[in-house]
Design an enzyme around this catalytic site. Structure first.
Site, PDB file in Angstrom:
ATOM      1  N   HIS A   1      53.066  59.263   7.277  1.00 54.33           N
ATOM      2  CA  HIS A   1      53.469  58.489   6.105  1.00 54.33           C
ATOM      3  C   HIS A   1      54.925  58.693   5.721  1.00 54.33           C
ATOM      4  O   HIS A   1      55.312  58.427   4.593  1.00 54.33           O
ATOM      5  CB  HIS A   1      52.548  58.833   4.923  1.00 54.33           C
ATOM      6  CG  HIS A   1      51.120  58.460   5.183  1.00 54.33           C
ATOM      7  ND1 HIS A   1      50.063  59.040   4.517  1.00 54.33           N
ATOM      8  CD2 HIS A   1      50.575  57.588   6.057  1.00 54.33           C
ATOM      9  CE1 HIS A   1      48.938  58.526   4.975  1.00 54.33           C
ATOM     10  NE2 HIS A   1      49.208  57.640   5.909  1.00 54.33           N
TER      11      HIS A   1
ATOM     12  N   CYS B   1      67.720  51.585   3.741  1.00 53.18           N
ATOM     13  CA  CYS B   1      68.329  50.424   3.080  1.00 53.18           C
ATOM     14  C   CYS B   1      67.463  49.176   3.274  1.00 53.18           C
ATOM     15  O   CYS B   1      67.026  48.860   4.379  1.00 53.18           O
ATOM     16  CB  CYS B   1      69.736  50.182   3.641  1.00 53.18           C
ATOM     17  SG  CYS B   1      70.539  48.760   2.887  1.00 53.18           S
TER      18      CYS B   1
END
Ligand code: BV8
Ligand code: ZN
Length: 240
Positions: A119, A127
């Site tokens: 995860h 970004c």
């Protein structure tokens, strides 16, 4: 405990799946309460409501406040004896794969080398425009939401609900579960998929499945051994 120590010694390939419970004794709150700390991970929200692309699109500032708060907590956390015991086990077992759902980086800090982070990492920012990733450990972050040099908004480098897991990492995790003869399920409520499915995969290929948790989980009735107790205490005993 005794037979499990034998299984650990005799296993030719071990796969481990850890969850928030292994970091609880380091002071990192778990998602679904238990072990005495606050019920939800934060104020009145639940992880399933904040850790989603929709929540971030709707209110990036709120989601970032949550992550900045967690980063601040985790920055103060140190690996506990359970993390170190797993790093030690890896060093002395030929085929040992540590698969974690945690985003806190404490396994790596404790010396684990082959860690599959299903995860992602709370320390990585990505970004939304140019997709560039960078590790940024500043707590608190100077600006919320943080900005990329390209002007784009940065998001936490974690996998949110509804998002696919990194393909290569997931494949490696599946491979490890399917080739394990011993599978350890440690400190996880085993409710989040596909991660929770790894234990069933190991079981389906005949691996022995051992669960370490302070409380029974939905998986507890389909495993070979259930060791009840804090992983920070039980793991060092097992690995001694
Ligand atoms: C996917 C990173 C598909 C972020 C996390 C409906 C709508 C939308 C999705 C779904 C849906 N129904 C099902 C789904 C799938 C969903 C899911 O499983 N939901 C659950 C809630 C039902 N899964 C997903 O969305 C996954 N992606 O399916 O994508 C797809 C496929 C292809 C293409 C596109 C899409 C992505 C899931 C990843 C979510 N991200 N984390 C962040 O951290 O902010 S999940 C997060 O919660 C953790 O990473 C972890 O996985 C999970 C928490 O679980 P645990 O680690 O187990 O922690 P928990 O608090 O629950 O339990 C702690 C345990 O420790 C307890 O058992 C306790 O007893 C024990 N314990 C406590 N102290 C100790 C201890 N044990 C030992 N010692 C102690 N001291
Ligand atoms: Zn950018």
């Amino acid at each position: 405990m005794h037979s499990i120590r034998e299984w650990l010694r005799d296993a030719s390939s071990i796969a481990v799946l850890t969850g928030a419970g292994v970091s609880a004794e380091s002071g990192v709150p778990t998602f679904r309460g238990g072990s005495g700390n606050n019920p939800g991970l934060w104020k009145r929200y639940r992880a399933e409501e904040l850790a989603t692309p929709a929540a971030f699109a709707r209110d990036p500032k709120l989601v970032w406040e949550w992550y900045d708060w967690r980063r601040g907590l985790i920055a103060e956390a140190r690996p506990n004896p359970g993390h170190y015991a797993l790093a030690k086990a890896e060093a002395r077992t030929p085929n040992f794969t540590l698969i974690t759902q945690n985003v806190d980086g404490l396994h790596e800090l404790a010396g684990s080398r082959n860690v599959l982070r299903l995860h992602g990492s709370i320390w990585i920012l990505r970004c939304m425009e140019c997709r560039r990733e960078r590790e940024d450990r500043r707590t608190p972050l100077p600006e919320i939401p943080p900005r990329c040099e390209c002007g784009g908004m940065l998001r936490p480098g974690v996998v949110w609900f509804g998002e696919a897991l990194p393909a290569k990492i997931w494949q490696d995790a599946e491979m490890a579960a399917r080739s394990a003869d011993l599978f350890l399920l440690i400190g996880t409520s085993a409710v989040v998929y596909p991660a929770a499915g790894l234990a069933s995969m190991a079981k389906s290929v005949g691996a022995r499945v051992v669960e370490i948790n302070i409380a029974e989980t939905g998986f507890s009735d389909s495993i070979d051994e259930f060791l009840q107790g804090p992983s920070g205490e039980l793991l060092p005993q097992l690995m001694a």
